[in-house]
Design an enzyme around this catalytic site. Structure first.
Site, PDB file in Angstrom:
ATOM      1  N   TRP A 191       0.818  -1.226   0.000  1.00 56.84           N
ATOM      2  CA  TRP A 191       0.000   0.000   0.000  1.00 56.84           C
ATOM      3  C   TRP A 191       0.842   1.261   0.000  1.00 56.84           C
ATOM      4  O   TRP A 191       0.391   2.311  -0.479  1.00 56.84           O
ATOM      5  CB  TRP A 191      -1.003  -0.018   1.158  1.00 56.84           C
ATOM      6  N   ASP A 233      -1.362   6.468   6.345  1.00 59.52           N
ATOM      7  CA  ASP A 233      -2.443   5.591   5.893  1.00 59.52           C
ATOM      8  C   ASP A 233      -2.736   4.609   7.020  1.00 59.52           C
ATOM      9  O   ASP A 233      -1.946   3.714   7.300  1.00 59.52           O
ATOM     10  CB  ASP A 233      -1.986   4.857   4.620  1.00 59.52           C
ATOM     11  N   LYS A 243     -11.978  -1.912   6.545  1.00 56.42           N
ATOM     12  CA  LYS A 243     -11.233  -2.833   7.387  1.00 56.42           C
ATOM     13  C   LYS A 243     -11.723  -2.720   8.836  1.00 56.42           C
ATOM     14  O   LYS A 243     -12.230  -3.663   9.395  1.00 56.42           O
ATOM     15  CB  LYS A 243      -9.725  -2.559   7.328  1.00 56.42           C
TER      16      LYS A 243
HETATM   17  C1  LIG Z   1      -7.248  -1.566   1.682  1.00 53.80           C
HETATM   18  C2  LIG Z   1      -6.174  -0.569   1.804  1.00 53.80           C
HETATM   19  C3  LIG Z   1      -6.029   0.490   0.899  1.00 53.80           C
HETATM   20  C4  LIG Z   1      -6.912   0.645  -0.315  1.00 53.80           C
HETATM   21  O1  LIG Z   1      -8.181   1.019   0.044  1.00 53.80           O
HETATM   22  P1  LIG Z   1      -9.298   1.373  -1.064  1.00 53.80           P
HETATM   23  O2  LIG Z   1     -10.427   1.816  -0.211  1.00 53.80           O
HETATM   24  O3  LIG Z   1      -9.558   0.103  -1.814  1.00 53.80           O
HETATM   25  O4  LIG Z   1      -8.769   2.435  -1.936  1.00 53.80           O
HETATM   26  C5  LIG Z   1      -5.013   1.405   1.106  1.00 53.80           C
HETATM   27  N1  LIG Z   1      -4.186   1.288   2.153  1.00 53.80           N
HETATM   28  C6  LIG Z   1      -4.291   0.281   3.043  1.00 53.80           C
HETATM   29  C7  LIG Z   1      -3.328   0.199   4.197  1.00 53.80           C
HETATM   30  C8  LIG Z   1      -5.285  -0.679   2.899  1.00 53.80           C
HETATM   31  O5  LIG Z   1      -5.396  -1.678   3.786  1.00 53.80           O
END
Ligand SMILES: *Cc1c(COP(=O)(O)O)cnc(C)c1O
Length: 361
Positions: free
Chosen positions: A102, A172, A196
């Site tokens: 990511w 993030d 998540k």
């Molecule tokens: C799932 C995830 C993403 C991507 O998320 P989207 O909502 O599909 O854009 C980005 N960063 C992390 C750490 C993730 O777990």
């Protein structure tokens, strides 16, 4: 019908009581005469839902007043593009610490807009640890420093995100937000897709220090401008009302369970159970991440012999344990154990793993 324990990485399991409440309110919300998803986002009913969700998230995370909270569309990936557009000037340097998949997408989304400096990377080692802070090559004039708090695919998590000085720290937190207490004031921007740990897919949370909203950023449309979303309280256009509502129910559930302190303790125990089984399996199961950087949310593991993968997944499913197949980039297995995964689910998986090893080891 019985619900299995669902170890999906995202969209992920939601608290059963939240789904039941949503089901009960599906046709008619609190005397409104309609479902919340059928009502105007500007009506009193949804405004109440929206305001309570923000207030509850602020309470959960102890978000200071000098931070704005946004509920947006576009996912975490969308924010990875909006962040450089909003808080960096065209071609300005931005530092990225790369610790997994990511982080890589964050760099890809930012590249058209900023001069990406990869300040540190664990890519050469297959993303199995976090580069020590002393090795980070930060720029003097970066617009921000970006980190991925928890790498959902590689199962690599910062225990403590190091200090980066006065440059805004952008993180993030898609897969670890509200999993433990966090000092929000250390960050310039915290962002997370909801699917998540916060609720359903389709809404993302952005927590941004208000002074950063005054940065000029880059030429962009109003709809891509955080300050405009803040001015309109995330209702610059029609927001994803159903997703926002469900996330709000999850926040209330978390508060009722004791908030982030309670989840921190639970998450420590849950991940400990699985790493114990792996570490005490004599190599039958294997996790390759530096123990100091092991994720509490996503536990990737491999079986000694790949030919056991299929029987493992099939028998796990029989035992009511689903979505354990690892990401295609890594193979093997992955157990995602966010806040909504009950401890009993992790205990069931741990005991299944021990039993499977006894039979096949
Ligand atoms: C799932 C995830 C993403 C991507 O998320 P989207 O909502 O599909 O854009 C980005 N960063 C992390 C750490 C993730 O777990």
């Amino acid at each position: 019908m019985t619900r299995a324990y669902n170890f999906s990485a995202g969209p992920a399991t939601l608290p059963e009581s939240v789904l039941q409440q949503a089901q009960a309110e599906m046709l008619e919300w609190h005397g409104a005469g309609a479902s919340i998803v059928e009502l105007s986002h500007r009506g009193p009913e949804f405004l109440q839902v929206a305001q309570e969700a923000e207030a509850d998230l602020r309470r959960l995370m102890s978000i200071p007043d000098d931070y704005a909270v946004l509920f947006l569309q576009g996912g975490a990936t969308g924010q990875q593009a909006l962040i450089p557009l909003n808080i960096a000037t065209p071609g300005q340097k931005a530092d990225y610490v790369l610790t997994g998949h990511w982080g890589k997408t964050a760099i890809k989304q930012a590249k058209p807009y900023v001069d990406v400096n990869i300040a540190a990377s664990s890519e050469a080692g297959g993303y199995r640890d976090i580069p020590a802070r002393e090795t980070w090559q930060l720029s003097d004039d970066a617009a921000y420093v970006h980190v991925t708090a928890n790498e959902t695919i590689h199962g690599v998590e910062f225990r403590d995100i190091p200090d980066v000085g006065d440059v805004p720290l952008v993180a993030d937190f898609s897969s670890s937000i509200v999993s433990e207490p966090l000092d929000v004031s250390r960050f310039g921007v915290i962002y997370a897709g909801a699917q998540k740990n916060l609720g359903p897919v389709g809404v993302s949370v952005v927590i941004i220090r208000r002074d950063l909203l005054e940065r000029a950023g880059q030429p962009r449309a109003d709809i891509f401008t955080y300050a405009s979303h803040v001015a309109k309280e995330s209702m610059l256009n029609t927001p994803p009302t159903w997703n926002w509502y469900l996330a709000g129910l999850v926040f209330k559930w978390m508060l009722a369970q004791g908030g982030v302190d309670a989840f921190a303790e639970l998450n420590r125990r849950k991940s400990g159970l699985l790493y114990d089984v792996i570490d005490n399996s004599g190599g039958f199961y294997r996790n390759e991440v530096d123990p100091a950087a092991r994720s509490r949310m996503n536990v990737p593991f491999f079986l000694k012999d790949e030919s056991l993968d299929k029987p493992f997944l099939a028998e796990a499913r029989e035992a009511g344990l689903i979505s354990l197949k690892g990401h295609r980039a890594l193979g093997g297995m992955r157990a995602s154990i966010y806040n909504a995964m009950p401890e009993a689910g992790v205990e069931a998986l741990a005991s299944f793993m021990r039993d499977f090893q006894q039979r096949k080891g």
